[in-house]
Design a protein around this motif. Sequence first.
Motif, mmCIF file in Angstrom:
data_model
loop_
_atom_site.group_PDB
_atom_site.id
_atom_site.type_symbol
_atom_site.label_atom_id
_atom_site.label_comp_id
_atom_site.label_asym_id
_atom_site.label_seq_id
_atom_site.Cartn_x
_atom_site.Cartn_y
_atom_site.Cartn_z
ATOM 1 N N TYR A 62 -8.866 3.700 3.770
ATOM 2 C CA TYR A 62 -8.213 2.796 2.827
ATOM 3 C C TYR A 62 -9.077 2.655 1.580
ATOM 4 N N ASN A 93 -6.180 6.465 12.632
ATOM 5 C CA ASN A 93 -4.725 6.435 12.746
ATOM 6 C C ASN A 93 -4.393 5.882 14.131
ATOM 7 N N HIS A 113 0.846 -1.197 0.000
ATOM 8 C CA HIS A 113 0.000 0.000 0.000
ATOM 9 C C HIS A 113 0.881 1.246 0.000
ATOM 10 N N HIS A 146 -8.206 6.945 9.354
ATOM 11 C CA HIS A 146 -7.320 6.282 8.408
ATOM 12 C C HIS A 146 -8.231 5.618 7.393
ATOM 13 N N THR A 206 0.651 5.245 1.629
ATOM 14 C CA THR A 206 -0.096 6.089 2.565
ATOM 15 C C THR A 206 0.321 7.540 2.419
ATOM 16 N N THR A 234 -3.971 4.663 0.981
ATOM 17 C CA THR A 234 -4.547 5.032 2.269
ATOM 18 C C THR A 234 -4.201 6.472 2.624
ATOM 19 N N PHE A 235 -5.037 7.053 3.483
ATOM 20 C CA PHE A 235 -4.872 8.472 3.834
ATOM 21 C C PHE A 235 -5.119 8.720 5.308
#
Length: 330
Positions: free
Chosen positions: A50, A40, A11, A48, A13, A63-64
């Motif tokens: 996804y 998070n 992934h 968080h 992020t 993801t952020f």
Amino acid sequence: MSNSLITGLHHITAMASDPQRNLDFYAGLLGLRLVKKTINFDAPDVYHLYYGDETGKAGSIMTFFPFGASPYRGRQGTGQAATTSFSIPVNALDFWQKRFDQFQVSYKAPQTRFNEVVIYFEDPDGLGLELVANDADTRPPFTYGHIPAEVAIRGFWGSELWETSYEKTEALLTQHLGYEFIGEAGVRRRYLPKSVDSAEKGNEAGNFVDILWDSTQRYGVGGIGTVHHIAFDTPTDETQKGVREILLSKGFMPTEVLDRQYFHSIYFREPGGVLFEIATNPPGFTFDETIENLGTGLKLPPWQEKNRDQIEKHLAPISLEKSVEAYRVG
């Protein structure tokens, strides 16, 4: 090193601002599936989020951490995984250009790179993104999303590492992480895991790592609109242990193994400064939701369940239905 210790990308992020705007862009405009809505683990007052393919397979997950109205804006530059590329079919080029025009997303005219056609664009926070049109990627998309399956994003194509020079990072990738150098175009050098069977069509997609090196480029600054880390996929806890032992023996300083609920992680800095993660494939995103229900509830790690009321109180409400409706095709 056994080629099977690292199998490709897991992934990527990044850091964002407004969580609803982030959801609108990635689930609404791009049509990625919201695979998981959690927090998070190191800052439980921050989501968080996804996004990925239908089942959240490694090599599709973006993801952020959306920090809201944070003053900490980032700047892309060396020492970062600066641009993330997504894979689309060649016949989807026209669809995506029209879609970007419809929703006023600025993008660069298609460019040819290697045997690919590339469209560069940015998300609302300025994060660098690409669509790479190719006929090599046979992975299935999100089949029942609002983007027609024949033009939908398949997952990652790859990631760019921006460096002042390539030699030390290349040595890490090729000598210790199981990658091999496969091509060069100007200052761009491309790598692919040795474990990928290039004779099997579609296996390369989602696993490319490109180094762009420029000794005159300014260093990046972490913050909103930049990638926080890039994660590589390893099959099991045992293979992760093997990678960690190799890194320690070569003078790197990986963290202890951290439980991220859906995978187990170690982190370390590569020679150019990019934060690398090695993430296990299991347990996976169906650990606490069925495939049909992925992304529908706010999922907390067990140690935070006692704080659920307080956490939910501090998180801004977000709506996937709002995102999909605002960007529905047709």
